[in-house]
Enzyme design. Structure first.
Site, PDB file in Angstrom:
ATOM      1  N   LYS A 139       2.203 -19.184  45.985  1.00 61.42           N
ATOM      2  CA  LYS A 139       1.756 -20.510  45.581  1.00 61.42           C
ATOM      3  C   LYS A 139       1.556 -21.457  46.761  1.00 61.42           C
ATOM      4  CE  LYS A 139       3.047 -20.758  40.761  1.00 61.42           C
ATOM      5  NZ  LYS A 139       3.749 -19.485  40.466  1.00 61.42           N
TER       6      LYS A 139
ATOM      7  N   GLU B  48       1.813 -30.578  38.188  1.00 67.14           N
ATOM      8  CA  GLU B  48       2.637 -30.166  37.066  1.00 67.14           C
ATOM      9  C   GLU B  48       3.428 -28.947  37.518  1.00 67.14           C
ATOM     10  OE1 GLU B  48      -0.639 -29.323  37.307  1.00 67.14           O
ATOM     11  OE2 GLU B  48      -0.160 -27.205  37.634  1.00 67.14           O
TER      12      GLU B  48
ATOM     13  N   SER C 183       3.676 -10.806  44.271  1.00 67.61           N
ATOM     14  CA  SER C 183       3.371 -12.233  44.381  1.00 67.61           C
ATOM     15  C   SER C 183       4.553 -13.097  44.802  1.00 67.61           C
ATOM     16  CB  SER C 183       2.805 -12.737  43.050  1.00 67.61           C
ATOM     17  OG  SER C 183       3.697 -12.442  41.988  1.00 67.61           O
TER      18      SER C 183
HETATM   19  C1  LIG Z   1       3.605 -18.725  39.428  1.00 68.46           C
HETATM   20  C2  LIG Z   1       3.751 -17.302  39.761  1.00 68.46           C
HETATM   21  C3  LIG Z   1       2.895 -16.321  39.228  1.00 68.46           C
HETATM   22  C4  LIG Z   1       1.851 -16.625  38.201  1.00 68.46           C
HETATM   23  O1  LIG Z   1       0.822 -17.461  38.653  1.00 68.46           O
HETATM   24  P1  LIG Z   1      -0.632 -16.938  38.948  1.00 68.46           P
HETATM   25  O2  LIG Z   1      -1.419 -18.183  39.082  1.00 68.46           O
HETATM   26  O3  LIG Z   1      -1.065 -16.088  37.790  1.00 68.46           O
HETATM   27  O4  LIG Z   1      -0.589 -16.151  40.201  1.00 68.46           O
HETATM   28  C5  LIG Z   1       3.063 -15.015  39.627  1.00 68.46           C
HETATM   29  N1  LIG Z   1       4.020 -14.666  40.507  1.00 68.46           N
HETATM   30  C6  LIG Z   1       4.868 -15.574  41.037  1.00 68.46           C
HETATM   31  C7  LIG Z   1       5.904 -15.116  41.981  1.00 68.46           C
HETATM   32  C8  LIG Z   1       4.762 -16.912  40.683  1.00 68.46           C
HETATM   33  O5  LIG Z   1       5.609 -17.810  41.218  1.00 68.46           O
END
Ligand SMILES: *Cc1c(COP(=O)(O)O)cnc(C)c1O
Length: 375
Positions: A83, A105, A359
């Site tokens: 993010k 948000e 992610s």
């Molecule tokens: C917020 C988040 C997501 C989901 O958000 P996307 O916009 O779909 O990428 C996925 N993995 C992690 C670690 C997150 O913090």
């Protein structure tokens, strides 16, 4: 793509008239930034010296025995997830637009922490709207945001979660649009947001593509990512979309499958595939993973689904927890529960060389995983 901001039957701008000038200004500022070498250079420099880019590509040797599996390690990015790529990039953009007040948000607080981090670094005023129920559930992230200097405002209506927090952030933006940039947290919202967020997250795909070519001398058979709003997935997919031989697989939470069981509807300023009933009433999403617990998804994913270029599958809470535990044991990595959804579908893939977007890191999810018991 044809008309900017239109992805097949999806995308667009479904906002009050008062916001159109602000979206036009944002789009013009974005186009100018994209054409300006110094914008890209500043983002690369921030990534390298502040955020920890490039993130490594790790070969997972034991998690999936019949496959060559590589993990793109966004869990190692500063603040623990992808993010920050988006938050830092939009902060640079906001400064170019002359805006020094940011509203955002947040649901689980991950986007709020990334935004508060970017604002602290840039000296911006930061207001984060968060559902009162989410504030109760995500206390550590509220404390992090406070330490980073953000004003976290509880939202007390509806389900008191992300959906209402988003509406409140948009309301604040409408009232303060001259001074304020709305820093949206995923590849959702009215045009040009889905494009901005995709481009800022495409660094994941660009690096991963180079890294896997360097070790394997070929492209992966499949690229897999979890899908909440869709930003990490679109970021890694975008650099492989033109390579028809590379399969793109998005994994949604089974209780929040906006693509798998949604219908075309408008939510938060754009048309996409949304969890809604026949009258367009938005349904509640349910997932163990707060980052996937959202009834909408970015419009470009709905388009990639309809066109057949990407496929979208689901993983249950139990499957995600099992994948979390397995990656910890086999590879020495605690993945975020969001990313664990992507990992949960790797074994089913008919593919030899697989790239997964990891992610985020799982430290924030320990309580949820431990509560589910040993497996
Ligand atoms: C917020 C988040 C997501 C989901 O958000 P996307 O916009 O779909 O990428 C996925 N993995 C992690 C670690 C997150 O913090």
């Amino acid at each position: 793509m044809r008309t900017p901001g239109v992805y097949g039957a999806y995308g667009g701008r479904y906002v009050p008239e008062t916001l159109i000038p602000a979206l036009d200004e944002l789009e013009a500022g974005w186009r100018a930034a994209v054409d300006d070498q110094s914008f890209a250079a500043e983002i690369v420099e921030l990534g390298r010296t502040f955020a920890g880019r490039p993130t490594p590509l790790t070969r997972a040797h034991s998690f999936a025995r019949d496959k060559r599996l590589y993990l793109k390690r966004e869990d190692l990015l500063h603040t623990g997830a992808h993010k920050l790529n988006n938050a830092l990039g939009q902060a640079v953009l906001a400064r170019r637009l002359g805006k020094r007040r940011i509203v955002a948000e947040t649901g689980a607080g991950q986007h709020g922490v990334a935004t508060a981090t970017a604002c602290a670094r840039f000296g911006f005023e930061c207001v984060v709207y968060m559902g009162a129920e989410d504030m109760r559930r995500q206390r550590p992230n509220v404390e992090r945001m406070h330490l980073l200097g953000a004003d976290v405002r509880p939202v007390e209506f509806g389900t008191r979660t992300l959906k209402e927090a988003t509406s409140e952030a948009i309301r604040d933006w409408i009232a303060n649009v001259d001074t304020t940039h709305y820093l949206i947290g995923s590849s959702v919202g009215p045009h040009p947001y889905p494009e901005i967020v995709r481009e800022l997250q495409s660094v994941i795909g660009q690096e991963a593509r180079e890294q896997i070519l360097a070790v394997e001398e070929r492209l992966p058979d499949a690229v897999v990512a979890c899908v909440g709003g869709g930003s990490n997935a679109i970021g890694i997919f975008s650099t492989f979309v033109a390579d028809q031989e590379v399969r793109l697989v998005g994994v949604e939470a089974a209780g929040a499958a906006s693509l798998g069981s949604g219908r075309a509807a408008v939510l938060h300023g754009s048309r996409s595939s949304v969890l809604a009933d026949e009258d367009g009433q938005i349904a509640d999403a349910h997932s163990i993973s707060a980052g996937l617990d959202y009834p909408g998804v970015g419009p470009e994913h709905a388009f990639l689904r309809d066109s057949g270029r990407a496929s979208y599958v689901t993983a249950t809470d139990e499957e995600a927890v099992a994948a979390f535990r397995r990656l910890a044991r086999t590879e020495g990595i605690l993945p975020a529960l969001e990313s664990s959804h992507a990992l949960a579908r790797v074994a089913d893939l008919d593919a030899e060389l697989v790239l997964v977007c990891l992610s985020g890191r799982g430290d924030k999810d320990l309580a949820g995983v431990v509560a589910r018991g040993a497996s």
